[in-house]
Design a protein around this motif. Structure first.
Motif, PDB file in Angstrom:
ATOM      1  N   UNK A 256      53.945  29.997  42.272  1.00 37.41           N
ATOM      2  CA  UNK A 256      54.291  30.871  40.999  1.00 37.41           C
ATOM      3  C   UNK A 256      53.347  31.718  40.312  1.00 37.41           C
ATOM      4  N   UNK A 257      51.887  31.450  40.892  1.00 39.17           N
ATOM      5  CA  UNK A 257      50.739  32.160  40.518  1.00 39.17           C
ATOM      6  C   UNK A 257      50.687  33.623  40.957  1.00 39.17           C
TER       7      UNK A 257
ATOM      8  N   UNK B 116      43.748  33.485  33.721  1.00 44.76           N
ATOM      9  CA  UNK B 116      43.340  33.747  35.193  1.00 44.76           C
ATOM     10  C   UNK B 116      42.163  32.841  35.353  1.00 44.76           C
ATOM     11  N   UNK B 117      42.346  32.400  36.849  1.00 47.15           N
ATOM     12  CA  UNK B 117      41.322  31.432  37.208  1.00 47.15           C
ATOM     13  C   UNK B 117      40.316  32.104  38.120  1.00 47.15           C
ATOM     14  N   UNK B 118      40.349  33.252  37.984  1.00 49.03           N
ATOM     15  CA  UNK B 118      39.152  34.316  38.637  1.00 49.03           C
ATOM     16  C   UNK B 118      39.336  34.178  40.247  1.00 49.03           C
ATOM     17  N   UNK B 119      38.259  34.471  40.830  1.00 53.33           N
ATOM     18  CA  UNK B 119      38.331  34.518  42.149  1.00 53.33           C
ATOM     19  C   UNK B 119      37.237  33.506  42.854  1.00 53.33           C
TER      20      UNK B 119
ATOM     21  N   UNK C  40      46.848  33.352  36.837  1.00 53.82           N
ATOM     22  CA  UNK C  40      46.379  34.578  38.014  1.00 53.82           C
ATOM     23  C   UNK C  40      45.264  33.894  38.939  1.00 53.82           C
ATOM     24  N   UNK C  41      45.313  34.559  40.101  1.00 57.58           N
ATOM     25  CA  UNK C  41      44.081  34.291  40.857  1.00 57.58           C
ATOM     26  C   UNK C  41      43.503  35.830  40.958  1.00 57.58           C
ATOM     27  N   UNK C  42      42.030  35.800  41.337  1.00 51.45           N
ATOM     28  CA  UNK C  42      41.577  37.277  41.485  1.00 51.45           C
ATOM     29  C   UNK C  42      40.943  37.052  42.929  1.00 51.45           C
ATOM     30  N   UNK C  43      41.480  36.923  43.893  1.00 51.39           N
ATOM     31  CA  UNK C  43      40.884  36.992  45.203  1.00 51.39           C
ATOM     32  C   UNK C  43      40.215  38.248  45.859  1.00 51.39           C
TER      33      UNK C  43
END
Length: 365
Positions: free
Chosen positions: A30-31, A196-199, A229-232
């Motif tokens: 769900x992220x 957001x948990x960043x990359x 959120x993730x920021x890959x």
């Protein structure tokens, strides 16, 4: 027809394989996933990537605008410091704007009142092994780390961004550190709409426990009632791109050195910044140092092994040449900028961008 070197070669089949892992993680957890343009911004392949991701996140006004215009979908705006002349344009391109400090929020928050607003939260620890890249280094300027200061902003923000992973392929480490964040900042997280948990989570790597990560992200969202959120960046494009170079000369300096038509300083700058070797062929006992053609004495890609002696004109493929590489290319020594080519899934290779003298001249004045 063989393409002139040097050129970056993006393999679309490999890119799709990474994107399918991103899609699986999104579906199972769900992220949401945003492409980090600071790592990779080669928009020629966004037509494929946007089908698997939710949008982009940026570190400057220009990246923000590029994300809006070429990727579309959700667009997050972050900068270590916005300038007065940038903020209105930034707000016009963004769906969410993330301020680095309370002082920036105080200064510009009212001008961002019509979009979602957040702050960068610095948990004061990270997985980075490099002081240069460690957002939790002593006296870090990256984000707010005190609970009291963050709580004072809760009536003006709807989310936070927390970037603390760096090439972290260890799920158990990720789990422990996220638990630490939950324990220390839980009273803040439960009052937010998004986090957001960043990359820096290397979840597309071989053998990574993707479903365990999905379950952990789902539990995090359920506990605090937030959209994660993730920021890959590198996770999106790792192992997708090579830098193709040709041997120009072979000399003996006490070791065999192959000089190629490229440069670490100009085309793979992170190798110099972090004092790392390129991922070079290691296929045999014929050993060479692969070196660039600039006047910089340390312009060296690293040591390689081949199953036969190299000849002038031979091609060499340097692996993993996308992340934090294409975005940093420059005109040092006036060395020809690598063109950008794509290998389509049917095996066809096509050039999508070339750079010539006019671009070199136009980069100066």
């Amino acid at each position: 027809m063989t393409l002139q070197t040097p050129h970056y070669l993006i393999d679309m089949a490999r890119l799709r394989a990474n994107m399918e892992k991103v899609a699986h993680l999104r579906e199972a957890s769900g992220a949401k996933a945003l492409l980090a343009l600071k790592c990779f911004a080669t928009w020629s392949v966004f037509d494929l990537m946007r089908d698997y991701m939710d949008g982009t996140t940026s570190s400057s006004l220009y990246e923000l605008r590029l994300g809006r215009e070429t990727f579309g979908k959700e667009t997050h705006a972050y900068s270590v410091a916005w300038a007065d002349h940038e903020i209105d344009d930034a707000v016009s391109y963004a769906d969410k704007i993330i301020f680095n400090s309370l002082s920036q929020l105080d200064r510009f928050g009212a001008r961002a009142a019509d979009i979602a607003t957040g702050l960068r939260l610095n948990p004061r620890f990270s997985t980075s092994g490099f002081d240069l890249a460690d957002p939790a280094r002593p006296f870090s300027r990256l984000g707010e780390g005190q609970v009291e200061r963050l709580e004072s902003a809760l009536d003006r923000i709807s989310g936070v961004m927390i970037h603390y992973n760096c090439e972290n392929g260890d799920f158990d480490l990720f789990d422990r550190q996220l638990t630490r964040i939950e324990d220390e900042f839980g009273t803040i997280l439960q009052r937010l709409d998004w986090v957001s948990l960043g990359g820096g989570i290397h979840f597309t790597g071989e053998g990574y426990p993707l479903d365990r990560l999905a379950d952990r992200l789902k539990a995090f969202q359920d506990r605090f009632g937030v959209q994660a959120y993730l920021e890959p960046g590198e996770a999106s494009i790792t192992n997708t791109t090579t830098l193709e170079v040709s041997v120009l000369d072979i000399i003996d300096t006490g070791k065999s050195v192959a000089i190629v038509d490229s440069s670490t300083e100009a085309h793979m700058l992170d190798l110099l910044i972090y004092r790392q070797d390129a991922r070079l062929p290691q296929e045999g006992d014929h050993r060479y140092q692969i070196a660039g053609k600039t006047c910089l004495a340390g312009d060296i890609f690293g040591e390689a092994g081949f199953d036969r002696p190299l000849q002038i004109g031979d091609r060499v493929s340097i692996q993993d040449a996308a992340g934090y590489t294409m975005v940093k290319k420059n005109w040092f020594n006036g060395v020809a900028m690598p063109s950008i080519a794509i290998r389509d899934e049917d095996g066809t290779i096509r050039t999508v961008r070339s750079f010539g003298y006019d671009e070199f001249k136009g980069s100066l004045s």
